[in-house]
Design an enzyme around this catalytic site. Structure first.
Site, mmCIF file in Angstrom:
data_model
loop_
_atom_site.group_PDB
_atom_site.id
_atom_site.type_symbol
_atom_site.label_atom_id
_atom_site.label_comp_id
_atom_site.label_asym_id
_atom_site.label_seq_id
_atom_site.Cartn_x
_atom_site.Cartn_y
_atom_site.Cartn_z
ATOM 1 N N LYS A 127 -1.220 -15.480 -71.634
ATOM 2 C CA LYS A 127 -1.114 -13.754 -72.232
ATOM 3 C C LYS A 127 -0.863 -13.446 -70.439
ATOM 4 O O LYS A 127 0.513 -12.586 -70.809
ATOM 5 C CB LYS A 127 -3.026 -13.569 -72.336
ATOM 6 C CG LYS A 127 -2.639 -12.212 -72.179
ATOM 7 C CD LYS A 127 -3.773 -11.655 -73.224
ATOM 8 C CE LYS A 127 -5.764 -11.637 -71.832
ATOM 9 N NZ LYS A 127 -5.517 -10.530 -71.046
ATOM 10 N N ASN A 128 -1.786 -13.588 -69.968
ATOM 11 C CA ASN A 128 -1.428 -12.528 -68.396
ATOM 12 C C ASN A 128 0.323 -12.890 -68.136
ATOM 13 O O ASN A 128 0.112 -11.891 -66.125
ATOM 14 C CB ASN A 128 -2.246 -12.894 -67.518
ATOM 15 C CG ASN A 128 -3.546 -12.222 -67.574
ATOM 16 O OD1 ASN A 128 -3.655 -11.806 -68.786
ATOM 17 N ND2 ASN A 128 -4.800 -12.883 -67.302
ATOM 18 N N ARG A 158 -5.733 -1.865 -70.418
ATOM 19 C CA ARG A 158 -5.231 -1.599 -69.617
ATOM 20 C C ARG A 158 -4.376 -2.181 -68.827
ATOM 21 O O ARG A 158 -3.120 -1.907 -67.122
ATOM 22 C CB ARG A 158 -6.632 -1.607 -67.807
ATOM 23 C CG ARG A 158 -7.654 -0.772 -68.005
ATOM 24 C CD ARG A 158 -8.913 -0.437 -66.975
ATOM 25 N NE ARG A 158 -9.964 -0.466 -67.609
ATOM 26 C CZ ARG A 158 -10.912 -0.878 -67.113
ATOM 27 N NH1 ARG A 158 -10.734 -1.426 -66.257
ATOM 28 N NH2 ARG A 158 -12.101 -0.612 -67.236
ATOM 29 N N CYS A 198 -9.937 7.035 -64.522
ATOM 30 C CA CYS A 198 -10.338 7.433 -62.862
ATOM 31 C C CYS A 198 -9.487 8.291 -61.976
ATOM 32 O O CYS A 198 -8.287 8.255 -62.173
ATOM 33 C CB CYS A 198 -9.482 5.989 -61.803
ATOM 34 S SG CYS A 198 -11.256 4.740 -62.643
ATOM 35 N N ARG A 258 -10.591 3.842 -57.255
ATOM 36 C CA ARG A 258 -10.529 2.112 -58.662
ATOM 37 C C ARG A 258 -9.875 2.821 -59.290
ATOM 38 O O ARG A 258 -10.127 3.945 -59.969
ATOM 39 C CB ARG A 258 -11.889 1.662 -58.403
ATOM 40 C CG ARG A 258 -11.647 0.463 -58.015
ATOM 41 C CD ARG A 258 -13.295 -0.029 -58.256
ATOM 42 N NE ARG A 258 -12.519 -0.568 -59.434
ATOM 43 C CZ ARG A 258 -13.764 -1.531 -59.858
ATOM 44 N NH1 ARG A 258 -14.776 -0.785 -60.412
ATOM 45 N NH2 ARG A 258 -13.096 -1.830 -61.075
ATOM 46 N N PRO A 259 -9.015 2.392 -60.950
ATOM 47 C CA PRO A 259 -9.013 0.826 -60.549
ATOM 48 C C PRO A 259 -6.961 0.551 -60.139
ATOM 49 O O PRO A 259 -6.560 -0.414 -59.845
ATOM 50 C CB PRO A 259 -8.398 0.325 -62.377
ATOM 51 C CG PRO A 259 -8.539 1.325 -62.801
ATOM 52 C CD PRO A 259 -8.970 2.574 -62.446
ATOM 53 N N ILE A 260 -6.519 1.437 -59.757
ATOM 54 C CA ILE A 260 -5.068 1.014 -59.615
ATOM 55 C C ILE A 260 -4.599 2.296 -57.814
ATOM 56 O O ILE A 260 -3.357 2.468 -58.451
ATOM 57 C CB ILE A 260 -4.144 2.311 -60.819
ATOM 58 C CG1 ILE A 260 -3.945 3.745 -60.987
ATOM 59 C CG2 ILE A 260 -4.251 1.388 -62.198
ATOM 60 C CD1 ILE A 260 -2.914 4.001 -61.777
ATOM 61 N N ASP A 302 -12.035 -14.976 -64.653
ATOM 62 C CA ASP A 302 -11.420 -15.217 -66.104
ATOM 63 C C ASP A 302 -12.711 -16.364 -66.855
ATOM 64 O O ASP A 302 -12.593 -16.236 -67.880
ATOM 65 C CB ASP A 302 -10.208 -14.634 -66.171
ATOM 66 C CG ASP A 302 -9.435 -13.612 -66.160
ATOM 67 O OD1 ASP A 302 -10.726 -11.999 -66.041
ATOM 68 O OD2 ASP A 302 -8.082 -13.149 -66.735
ATOM 69 N N VAL A 306 -14.679 -10.823 -57.441
ATOM 70 C CA VAL A 306 -13.686 -10.033 -57.745
ATOM 71 C C VAL A 306 -13.363 -8.283 -58.622
ATOM 72 O O VAL A 306 -13.277 -7.218 -57.953
ATOM 73 C CB VAL A 306 -12.773 -10.965 -58.796
ATOM 74 C CG1 VAL A 306 -11.285 -10.143 -58.472
ATOM 75 C CG2 VAL A 306 -12.302 -11.637 -58.084
ATOM 76 N N ARG A 357 -7.322 -10.976 -78.513
ATOM 77 C CA ARG A 357 -6.617 -10.439 -77.727
ATOM 78 C C ARG A 357 -6.077 -10.706 -76.620
ATOM 79 O O ARG A 357 -5.149 -10.884 -76.015
ATOM 80 C CB ARG A 357 -7.766 -8.632 -76.244
ATOM 81 C CG ARG A 357 -8.079 -7.595 -77.264
ATOM 82 C CD ARG A 357 -7.817 -6.821 -76.037
ATOM 83 N NE ARG A 357 -7.965 -6.989 -75.108
ATOM 84 C CZ ARG A 357 -8.429 -7.360 -73.780
ATOM 85 N NH1 ARG A 357 -10.035 -7.445 -73.758
ATOM 86 N NH2 ARG A 357 -8.162 -7.769 -72.531
#
Ligand code: UD1
Length: 430
Positions: A24-25, A94, A118, A123-125, A306, A328, A398
Site C-alpha cells: 500500500k505504502n 493523510r 495543523c 506538524r505534520p507537513i 507500523d 516515530v 484500508r
C-alpha cells in the site's frame, strides 16, 4: 463506508501458505507520481484496498482516467486539468498530501487541504513545506488549504530535520521537474522510497541514492509512459509472521521481500521465532515458548512503527517483561487500552510501554482505532480464549487485502458481520 465487525474464535494454530499482496505504502506515492507523467502508466501487483481507491479518487477528481483490472491499474493523467486536491479524500487519508510535489511540478501550482488542519510550520507537513520552499515554491495558508506556487522550480540542497517518508517522496517528485540538481540529505531510506525512485527512473527520471541518506535528483524535461510492478507489502508480511508466532503456528509466506524486514526478523529470532528459507518461500514456525524482547521503533532500517502494535500483541502473550519504545509517532499506543480489555498487562509512560506477558488473553468486544491497531487486535483475537469482536474494521480495509480470506485459509475461525453504520474520521497514522 462500511463498518461492521470481525468475529474471531481464538485458539486455532495457523498453518498453510499465505501470499503477500503489493505494498500500500509503495503504491500510494507511485499513483501520485502519475501526475508527473502526462501519459498512461500501468501498475501491476496493485492491492485492492480502500486507501488505493481513495488515491484513485483524488486523481480522478483532478481529471485523470483510471482503468482498474484485477491486481492492476492503468492511469492516464494526459487530461489532468486541476491542481486542487479534493478535501473529502485528503481528510480521509493523510497520505494523499503526497500529490503536493507532483502537482507543483506539473502545474507550477498546488492547492492541498492541510491534513488534520495543523498550522503551517508545525506538524505534520512542515518538513514537506520547508523542502518545497527551498525548491522555490511560495507557500501560504488559506482557509485550511496550503497554496503552493512556483514559476520555475530550481534544484537545491535540502536537509530534512527528520527523515520523513512523505516529505522525501514529495520532494523527489517535485525535484524531477526542477531545473538542475536537488540533493535531499537525511532522506528517508524506506523500501517504498526506493520503489518510487525505481518507478520514476523507469519513466525517465534521473534519481540516484534512493535507499541511502542522500538522494540526488537531476531535473528532466519530461517523463514518459511506463509499467511497474508494486513491491510486496513488508508490513503485511510482518503481520502474518506475527500471526504465525502468536498462534504457535507454522506457515509458509510467499512473494514477500524478507530483505525489507531485516530488523523485524532479527528481533523475532531473538524472541525464538524460526525462519527457514525454502526457494522463494519463507517458513515461519516455533519450536519452544517465546521469550520477551524489547524494541524501539525507528525510521528504516529500524523496527517499523507500523508493526509496533502487532508486536505488542505478541509480547502480551509472551511470558516475562518486555519494553516497547515508540519513537516515530506521538501517542501511537491507542491499542493499549483495548489489549488491556482482553486481559493484557501493559503500563504506558509517555512513549514507553512496559508489557508483562501472560499465558492467555480473553476474547471480548474491542474497538480498532487505526489501521495497525486493528491488526494488533486481530492477532490478539486469533490467540485469545473465546470470542473476540473487533469493531472499527474500516481501518483494516484500508490496508489489509483479503484479510479474512487469507486468515481463513490458514485455519483461523474468522468472519465479518456487515453493518450499514457510517464511521466518521478516526485516528489515521499511515
Ligand atoms: C509513512 C507511512 C506510515 C508510516 C510512517 C513512518 C505512508 C502512506 N505512510 O507516513 O505508514 O507509519 O511513514 O514510517 O507511506 N513529521 C513532522 N513533520 C513533517 C512530516 C512528518 O513532524 O513534515 C513527523 C510525523 O508527525 C511523525 C514522523 O515525522 O511523527 C514520521 O512521519 P513520516 O515519516 O512523514 O510518515 P508519513 O510519510 O506520514
Amino acid at each position: 463506508m462500511e463498518s461492521g465487525k470481525i468475529i474471531i474464535k481464538g485458539g486455532r494454530r495457523l498453518t498453510g501458505k499465505v501470499r503477500i499482496s503489493g505494498s500500500k505504502n509503495a503504491a500510494l506515492p507511485i499513483l501520485a507520481a502519475a501526475i508527473l507523467i502526462p501519459e498512461k502508466i500501468t501498475l501491476t501487483n496493485l492491492p485492492s484496498l480502500l486507501d488505493i481507491q481513495t488515491m484513485l479518487e483524488v486523481l480522478n477528481e483532478l481529471g485523470a482516467n483510471s482503468e482498474i483490472g484485477v491486481g492492476e491499474v492503468i492511469v492516464n493523467t494526459a487530461e489532468l486539468n486541476k491542481y486542487d486536491a479534493p478535501y473529502e479524500q485528503v481528510r480521509r487519508m493523510r497520505a494523499s498530501a503526497v500529490v503536493m510535489g507532483a502537482l507543483l511540478a506539473r502545474f507550477g501550482k498546488a492547492y492541498v487541504p492541510m491534513p488534520g488542519g495543523c498550522n503551517i510550520g508545525s506538524r505534520p507537513i512542515n518538513i514537506h513545506l520547508d523542502g518545497l520552499s527551498k525548491l522555490g515554491a511560495k507557500i501560504s495558508l488559506e482557509k485550511g488549504y496550503v497554496k503552493l506556487s512556483a514559476r520555475k522550480l530550481k534544484g537545491a540542497e535540502i536537509y530534512l530535520d527528520f527523515p520523513s517518508v512523505g516529505a522525501t517522496e514529495n520532494l523527489m517528485m517535485a525535484a524531477c521537474a526542477a531545473e538542475g540538481e536537488t540533493i535531499i540529505d537525511n532522506a528517508a531510506k524506506e523500501p517504498e522510497i526506493t520503489a518510487l525512485a525505481d518507478f520514476l527512473n523507469k519513466a525517465g527520471a534521473e534519481i540516484q541514492g534512493a535507499g541511502s541518506d542522500i538522494i540526488k535528483i537531476k531535473g528532466v524535461k519530461e517523463l514518459k509512459t511506463t509499467t511497474y510492478r508494486i513491491i510486496p507489502d513488508r508490513i503485511e508480511t510482518g503481520t502474518y509472521i506475527m500471526a504465525a508466532a502468536i498462534t504457535k503456528g507454522d506457515i509458509l509466506i510467499e512473494e514477500a521481500e524478507f530483505d525489507h524486514l531485516h530488523t523485524v526478523v532479527t528481533k523475532l529470532e531473538e524472541a525464538g521465532v524460526i525462519f527457514e528459507k525454502k526457494d522463494s518461500q519463507m517458513r515461519v514456525h516455533l519450536q519452544k515458548e517465546l521469550s520477551p524482547v524489547n524494541i524501539r521503533t525507528m525510521p528504516y532500517p529500524g523496527f517499523p512503527t507500523d508493526l509496533q502494535a502487532q508486536f505488542m500483541a505478541l509480547m502480551c502473550m509472551t511470558e516475562g517483561m518486555s519494553v516497547i519504545i515508540e519513537s516515530v509517532f506521538e501517542n501511537r499506543f491507542m491499542h493499549v487500552g483495548e489489549l488491556c480489555r482482553m486481559g493484557a498487562d501493559i503500563k504506558v509512560d509517555n512513549h514507553t510501554a512496559i508489557i508483562r506477558g501472560i499465558k492467555s488473553l480473553s476474547g471480548t468486544a474491542v474497538n480498532a482505532t487505526d489501521l495497525r491497531a486493528s491488526a494488533a487486535l486481530i492477532l490478539a483475537g486469533l490467540a485469545a480464549k473465546g470470542e473476540t469482536q473487533v469493531s472499527g474494521i474500516y481501518h483494516l480495509d484500508r490496508g489489509y487485502e483479503y484479510l479474512e480470506e487469507k486468515l481463513t485459509k490458514l485455519g483461523a475461525q474468522i468472519k465479518r458481520i456487515h453493518s450499514e453504520k457510517i464511521l466518521l474520521e478516526e485516528e489515521n497514522y499511515d
